[in-house]
Design a protein around this motif. Structure first.
Motif, mmCIF file in Angstrom:
data_model
loop_
_atom_site.group_PDB
_atom_site.id
_atom_site.type_symbol
_atom_site.label_atom_id
_atom_site.label_comp_id
_atom_site.label_asym_id
_atom_site.label_seq_id
_atom_site.Cartn_x
_atom_site.Cartn_y
_atom_site.Cartn_z
ATOM 1 N N MET A 106 32.834 -29.829 33.828
ATOM 2 C CA MET A 106 33.458 -30.760 34.778
ATOM 3 C C MET A 106 34.781 -30.245 35.352
ATOM 4 O O MET A 106 35.094 -30.510 36.510
ATOM 5 C CB MET A 106 33.720 -32.110 34.099
ATOM 6 C CG MET A 106 32.467 -32.875 33.726
ATOM 7 S SD MET A 106 31.487 -33.392 35.152
ATOM 8 C CE MET A 106 32.600 -34.514 35.938
ATOM 9 N N TYR A 107 35.570 -29.552 34.544
ATOM 10 C CA TYR A 107 36.933 -29.190 34.948
ATOM 11 C C TYR A 107 37.211 -27.693 34.886
ATOM 12 O O TYR A 107 38.357 -27.278 35.017
ATOM 13 C CB TYR A 107 37.949 -29.948 34.074
ATOM 14 C CG TYR A 107 37.730 -31.444 34.087
ATOM 15 C CD1 TYR A 107 38.012 -32.203 35.223
ATOM 16 C CD2 TYR A 107 37.205 -32.101 32.973
ATOM 17 C CE1 TYR A 107 37.791 -33.578 35.236
ATOM 18 C CE2 TYR A 107 36.987 -33.468 32.985
ATOM 19 C CZ TYR A 107 37.275 -34.194 34.120
ATOM 20 O OH TYR A 107 37.062 -35.547 34.141
ATOM 21 N N GLY A 108 36.187 -26.880 34.706
ATOM 22 C CA GLY A 108 36.351 -25.429 34.666
ATOM 23 C C GLY A 108 36.777 -24.929 33.295
ATOM 24 O O GLY A 108 37.174 -25.706 32.439
ATOM 25 N N SER A 111 42.502 -40.226 34.347
ATOM 26 C CA SER A 111 41.052 -40.203 34.565
ATOM 27 C C SER A 111 40.363 -39.216 33.619
ATOM 28 O O SER A 111 39.270 -39.487 33.121
ATOM 29 C CB SER A 111 40.728 -39.856 36.017
ATOM 30 O OG SER A 111 41.219 -38.566 36.337
ATOM 31 N N MET A 112 41.006 -38.094 33.349
ATOM 32 C CA MET A 112 40.427 -37.124 32.421
ATOM 33 C C MET A 112 40.492 -37.631 30.978
ATOM 34 O O MET A 112 39.564 -37.407 30.194
ATOM 35 C CB MET A 112 41.137 -35.770 32.550
ATOM 36 C CG MET A 112 40.833 -35.056 33.849
ATOM 37 S SD MET A 112 41.835 -33.577 34.111
ATOM 38 C CE MET A 112 41.188 -32.494 32.860
ATOM 39 N N TRP A 151 38.241 -24.668 28.013
ATOM 40 C CA TRP A 151 38.573 -25.783 27.134
ATOM 41 C C TRP A 151 38.264 -25.410 25.690
ATOM 42 O O TRP A 151 37.336 -24.654 25.413
ATOM 43 C CB TRP A 151 37.784 -27.027 27.537
ATOM 44 C CG TRP A 151 38.298 -27.592 28.813
ATOM 45 C CD1 TRP A 151 37.873 -27.284 30.080
ATOM 46 C CD2 TRP A 151 39.367 -28.522 28.967
ATOM 47 N NE1 TRP A 151 38.612 -27.975 31.010
ATOM 48 C CE2 TRP A 151 39.539 -28.743 30.351
ATOM 49 C CE3 TRP A 151 40.201 -29.190 28.075
ATOM 50 C CZ2 TRP A 151 40.499 -29.609 30.858
ATOM 51 C CZ3 TRP A 151 41.159 -30.058 28.573
ATOM 52 C CH2 TRP A 151 41.309 -30.263 29.952
ATOM 53 N N LYS A 181 43.165 -27.202 27.100
ATOM 54 C CA LYS A 181 42.749 -26.155 28.033
ATOM 55 C C LYS A 181 43.763 -25.024 28.008
ATOM 56 O O LYS A 181 44.963 -25.257 27.897
ATOM 57 C CB LYS A 181 42.655 -26.720 29.453
ATOM 58 C CG LYS A 181 42.156 -25.719 30.464
ATOM 59 C CD LYS A 181 41.940 -26.343 31.827
ATOM 60 C CE LYS A 181 41.354 -25.274 32.744
ATOM 61 N NZ LYS A 181 40.613 -25.838 33.835
ATOM 62 N N MET A 229 47.660 -35.158 30.156
ATOM 63 C CA MET A 229 46.414 -35.053 30.913
ATOM 64 C C MET A 229 46.344 -36.241 31.863
ATOM 65 O O MET A 229 46.766 -37.337 31.499
ATOM 66 C CB MET A 229 45.243 -35.094 29.911
ATOM 67 C CG MET A 229 43.861 -34.995 30.507
ATOM 68 S SD MET A 229 42.578 -35.086 29.210
ATOM 69 C CE MET A 229 42.634 -33.423 28.584
ATOM 70 N N GLY A 264 46.464 -30.375 30.435
ATOM 71 C CA GLY A 264 45.215 -30.080 29.753
ATOM 72 C C GLY A 264 45.266 -30.292 28.255
ATOM 73 O O GLY A 264 44.925 -29.383 27.490
ATOM 74 N N HIS A 316 37.705 -39.989 30.609
ATOM 75 C CA HIS A 316 36.447 -39.251 30.502
ATOM 76 C C HIS A 316 36.249 -38.740 29.069
ATOM 77 O O HIS A 316 35.161 -38.867 28.497
ATOM 78 C CB HIS A 316 36.449 -38.094 31.500
ATOM 79 C CG HIS A 316 35.163 -37.343 31.563
ATOM 80 N ND1 HIS A 316 34.986 -36.275 32.386
ATOM 81 C CD2 HIS A 316 33.993 -37.472 30.906
ATOM 82 C CE1 HIS A 316 33.773 -35.779 32.230
ATOM 83 N NE2 HIS A 316 33.142 -36.500 31.319
ATOM 84 N N PHE A 372 33.718 -30.638 29.250
ATOM 85 C CA PHE A 372 34.949 -30.392 30.004
ATOM 86 C C PHE A 372 34.911 -29.046 30.722
ATOM 87 O O PHE A 372 35.427 -28.933 31.835
ATOM 88 C CB PHE A 372 36.180 -30.553 29.102
ATOM 89 C CG PHE A 372 36.724 -31.950 29.142
ATOM 90 C CD1 PHE A 372 37.956 -32.220 29.698
ATOM 91 C CD2 PHE A 372 35.975 -33.014 28.663
ATOM 92 C CE1 PHE A 372 38.445 -33.522 29.766
ATOM 93 C CE2 PHE A 372 36.444 -34.311 28.734
ATOM 94 C CZ PHE A 372 37.686 -34.569 29.290
ATOM 95 N N ASP A 373 34.285 -28.031 30.132
ATOM 96 C CA ASP A 373 34.118 -26.758 30.844
ATOM 97 C C ASP A 373 33.311 -26.969 32.126
ATOM 98 O O ASP A 373 33.636 -26.424 33.174
ATOM 99 C CB ASP A 373 33.393 -25.725 29.973
ATOM 100 C CG ASP A 373 34.307 -24.979 29.016
ATOM 101 O OD1 ASP A 373 35.541 -25.010 29.199
ATOM 102 O OD2 ASP A 373 33.770 -24.349 28.076
#
Length: 144
Positions: free
Chosen positions: A89-91, A52-53, A94, A127, A49, A112, A56, A86-87
């Motif tokens: 922020m990142y779609g 930065s993620m 997850w 993900k 991953m 992911g 987070h 995470f859903d």
């Protein structure tokens, strides 16, 4: 989709002029992530991953533990909260597993996956790819 089980910290070492005793040093992003994990008292176990993620995920999980003692999070609350974060922020899609003891073997989308421990809980966040299915409507006899 790749399977992932080795630590990103051991995989991402790159030699440079500032090598340590084993001939490898960590990139600046990785050093920052390692420092963050130490400051949050989180043990990063494995990841595929972006840094930065990962940061987070670690920060968000820690904030869940900072809630008042009367609202001490349980594993289901922790998993649901991190998954929804995470859903949003990142779609989608997850998935999160949180517990004190569990086994897992998952397939994840590239970039992911993160597995870490915080206090007595382990967190597995990953993900998977979502494909929208478009179905054609079939006319009913009355519509003909």
């Amino acid at each position: 989709m790749p399977m992932h089980s080795s630590s990103s910290l051991s995989r991402r070492h790159r030699p440079n002029n500032n090598d340590n005793s084993n001939g490898k040093s960590m990139p600046a992003e990785e050093v920052k992530l390692a420092a963050l994990a130490i400051s949050l008292n989180v043990r990063l176990r494995s990841a595929d991953m972006p840094f930065s993620m990962q940061a987070h995920a670690l920060r968000y999980a820690r904030t869940l533990f900072l809630q008042p003692a009367t609202h001490r999070p349980n594993p289901t609350f922790l998993a649901r909260s991190l998954k929804k974060e995470f859903d949003s922020m990142y779609g989608p899609a997850w998935h999160c597993v949180v517990g004190k003891s569990f086994g897992s073997f998952v397939t994840h989308s590239p970039g992911g996956f993160v597995y870490f421990s915080l206090e007595s809980f382990s967190f597995l966040l990953f993900k998977t790819e979502v494909q929208l299915m478009i179905t054609e409507s079939v006319p009913t006899p009355a519509a003909r």
